[in-house]
Write a protein that holds these residues in place. Structure first.
Motif, short mmCIF file in Angstrom:
data_model
loop_
_atom_site.label_atom_id
_atom_site.label_comp_id
_atom_site.label_asym_id
_atom_site.label_seq_id
_atom_site.Cartn_x
_atom_site.Cartn_y
_atom_site.Cartn_z
N MET A 27 37.42 83.82 35.55
CA MET A 27 38.75 84.25 35.12
C MET A 27 39.83 83.44 35.83
O MET A 27 40.84 83.07 35.22
CB MET A 27 38.93 85.74 35.38
CG MET A 27 38.13 86.60 34.44
SD MET A 27 38.25 88.35 34.81
CE MET A 27 39.84 88.72 34.12
N GLY A 28 39.62 83.15 37.11
CA GLY A 28 40.57 82.31 37.84
C GLY A 28 40.66 80.91 37.26
O GLY A 28 41.75 80.34 37.13
N TRP A 29 39.51 80.35 36.89
CA TRP A 29 39.50 79.02 36.26
C TRP A 29 40.20 79.06 34.90
O TRP A 29 40.92 78.15 34.54
CB TRP A 29 38.06 78.53 36.11
CG TRP A 29 37.91 77.31 35.26
CD1 TRP A 29 37.26 77.25 34.08
CD2 TRP A 29 38.41 76.00 35.52
NE1 TRP A 29 37.32 75.97 33.58
CE2 TRP A 29 38.03 75.19 34.45
CE3 TRP A 29 39.16 75.44 36.54
CZ2 TRP A 29 38.36 73.85 34.37
CZ3 TRP A 29 39.49 74.10 36.46
CH2 TRP A 29 39.08 73.32 35.40
N ALA A 30 40.02 80.14 34.15
CA ALA A 30 40.61 80.24 32.82
C ALA A 30 42.13 80.36 32.87
O ALA A 30 42.82 79.85 31.99
CB ALA A 30 40.01 81.41 32.06
N ILE A 31 42.67 81.03 33.90
CA ILE A 31 44.12 81.20 33.95
C ILE A 31 44.81 80.14 34.80
O ILE A 31 46.04 80.11 34.86
CB ILE A 31 44.53 82.60 34.45
CG1 ILE A 31 44.11 82.81 35.90
CG2 ILE A 31 44.00 83.68 33.55
CD1 ILE A 31 44.72 84.04 36.53
N SER A 32 44.05 79.26 35.44
CA SER A 32 44.66 78.26 36.32
C SER A 32 45.65 77.33 35.63
O SER A 32 46.68 76.99 36.23
CB SER A 32 43.58 77.47 37.04
OG SER A 32 42.81 76.71 36.15
N PRO A 33 45.44 76.90 34.37
CA PRO A 33 46.48 76.07 33.74
C PRO A 33 47.80 76.82 33.54
O PRO A 33 48.88 76.22 33.65
CB PRO A 33 45.87 75.68 32.39
CG PRO A 33 44.42 75.86 32.55
CD PRO A 33 44.24 76.96 33.53
N TYR A 34 47.72 78.10 33.28
CA TYR A 34 48.94 78.89 33.09
C TYR A 34 49.70 79.05 34.41
O TYR A 34 50.93 78.99 34.43
CB TYR A 34 48.61 80.25 32.49
CG TYR A 34 47.91 80.15 31.16
CD1 TYR A 34 48.60 79.75 30.02
CD2 TYR A 34 46.55 80.42 31.05
CE1 TYR A 34 47.96 79.63 28.81
CE2 TYR A 34 45.90 80.31 29.83
CZ TYR A 34 46.61 79.91 28.72
OH TYR A 34 45.98 79.79 27.53
N VAL A 35 48.97 79.22 35.49
CA VAL A 35 49.60 79.30 36.81
C VAL A 35 50.25 77.96 37.15
O VAL A 35 51.36 77.90 37.67
CB VAL A 35 48.58 79.72 37.89
CG1 VAL A 35 49.17 79.64 39.28
CG2 VAL A 35 48.05 81.10 37.61
N ALA A 36 49.56 76.87 36.82
CA ALA A 36 50.13 75.54 37.06
C ALA A 36 51.40 75.32 36.23
O ALA A 36 52.35 74.70 36.70
CB ALA A 36 49.10 74.47 36.74
N LEU A 37 51.42 75.85 35.02
CA LEU A 37 52.63 75.74 34.20
C LEU A 37 53.79 76.52 34.81
O LEU A 37 54.93 76.08 34.75
CB LEU A 37 52.37 76.22 32.78
CG LEU A 37 51.82 75.19 31.83
CD1 LEU A 37 51.49 75.83 30.49
CD2 LEU A 37 52.79 74.05 31.63
N MET A 38 53.49 77.67 35.39
CA MET A 38 54.54 78.45 36.04
C MET A 38 55.12 77.67 37.21
O MET A 38 56.35 77.60 37.39
CB MET A 38 54.01 79.80 36.50
CG MET A 38 53.75 80.74 35.38
SD MET A 38 53.09 82.38 35.79
CE MET A 38 52.95 82.46 37.52
N VAL A 54 58.48 71.28 29.24
CA VAL A 54 57.58 72.30 29.79
C VAL A 54 57.41 73.44 28.80
O VAL A 54 56.30 73.95 28.60
CB VAL A 54 58.10 72.80 31.16
CG1 VAL A 54 57.29 73.99 31.63
CG2 VAL A 54 58.07 71.70 32.19
N LEU A 55 58.49 73.83 28.13
CA LEU A 55 58.39 74.89 27.13
C LEU A 55 57.49 74.48 25.98
O LEU A 55 56.62 75.26 25.54
CB LEU A 55 59.78 75.26 26.61
CG LEU A 55 59.80 76.29 25.48
CD1 LEU A 55 59.29 77.63 25.98
CD2 LEU A 55 61.20 76.41 24.91
N ALA A 56 57.64 73.26 25.49
CA ALA A 56 56.80 72.78 24.39
C ALA A 56 55.34 72.70 24.82
O ALA A 56 54.44 73.09 24.06
CB ALA A 56 57.30 71.42 23.92
N GLY A 57 55.09 72.22 26.03
CA GLY A 57 53.72 72.17 26.53
C GLY A 57 53.12 73.55 26.71
O GLY A 57 51.94 73.78 26.41
N ALA A 58 53.92 74.48 27.21
CA ALA A 58 53.44 75.86 27.38
C ALA A 58 53.10 76.49 26.03
O ALA A 58 52.08 77.17 25.90
CB ALA A 58 54.48 76.69 28.10
#
Length: 109
Positions: A27-38, A54-58
Motif C-alpha cells: 500500500m505504501g508503494w502504491a500511494i508513493s507517487p501521490y505523496v511525491a506529487l504532494m 503539476v495539476l495536469a500531471g496529477a
C-alpha cells in the motif's frame, strides 16, 4: 487495494502479522507517487506554468491509475490483476520524475 487483497475471512496469506505488514508495504508503494506529487506541488508552488504542469500531471496519474486499477481488479478480475499494484506506481513515478525535471527547468527560466 484492501478489497483486492481481501485480508478478512480464511485467507491463508493473512494468518500472521507478516501478511498484514506486506500488505502495508504494498500500500505504501502504491500511494508513493501521490505523496511525491504532494511534495512536488509544495516545492514547485508559485505562480505560472509550474503549478499548472503539476495539476495536469496529477490529473493524468490519478485518472489513468484509477481507470487501470478498476479495470484490473473490479471489471476484469484475474490472477495477474494484482500486478497492477507493483507496476502502475513505477509508471506513475516516471511521470512524477518528468514533472519534477520540467518544473525545475521552468523555475530556472
Amino acid at each position: 487495494m484492501i478489497y483486492a487483497a481481501q485480508p478478512w475471512g480464511d485467507n491463508y496469506a493473512y494468518q500472521s502479522v507478516a501478511g498484514y505488514l506486506s500488505l502495508l508495504l504494498f500500500m505504501g508503494w502504491a500511494i508513493s507517487p501521490y505523496v511525491a506529487l504532494m511534495v512536488t506541488t509544495v516545492w514547485l508552488a508559485g505562480p505560472g506554468a509550474g503549478r499548472w504542469m503539476v495539476l495536469a500531471g496529477a490529473l493524468l496519474i490519478t485518472v489513468f491509475g484509477t481507470w487501470l486499477t478498476t479495470e484490473a481488479i473490479i471489471i476484469h478480475p484475474d490472477a495477474q490483476g494484482g500486478l497492477v499494484f507493483i507496476f502502475l506506481p513505477l509508471y506513475q513515478w516516471l511521470v512524477v520524475a518528468a514533472i519534477v525535471v520540467s518544473g525545475l527547468w521552468l523555475k530556472r527560466r
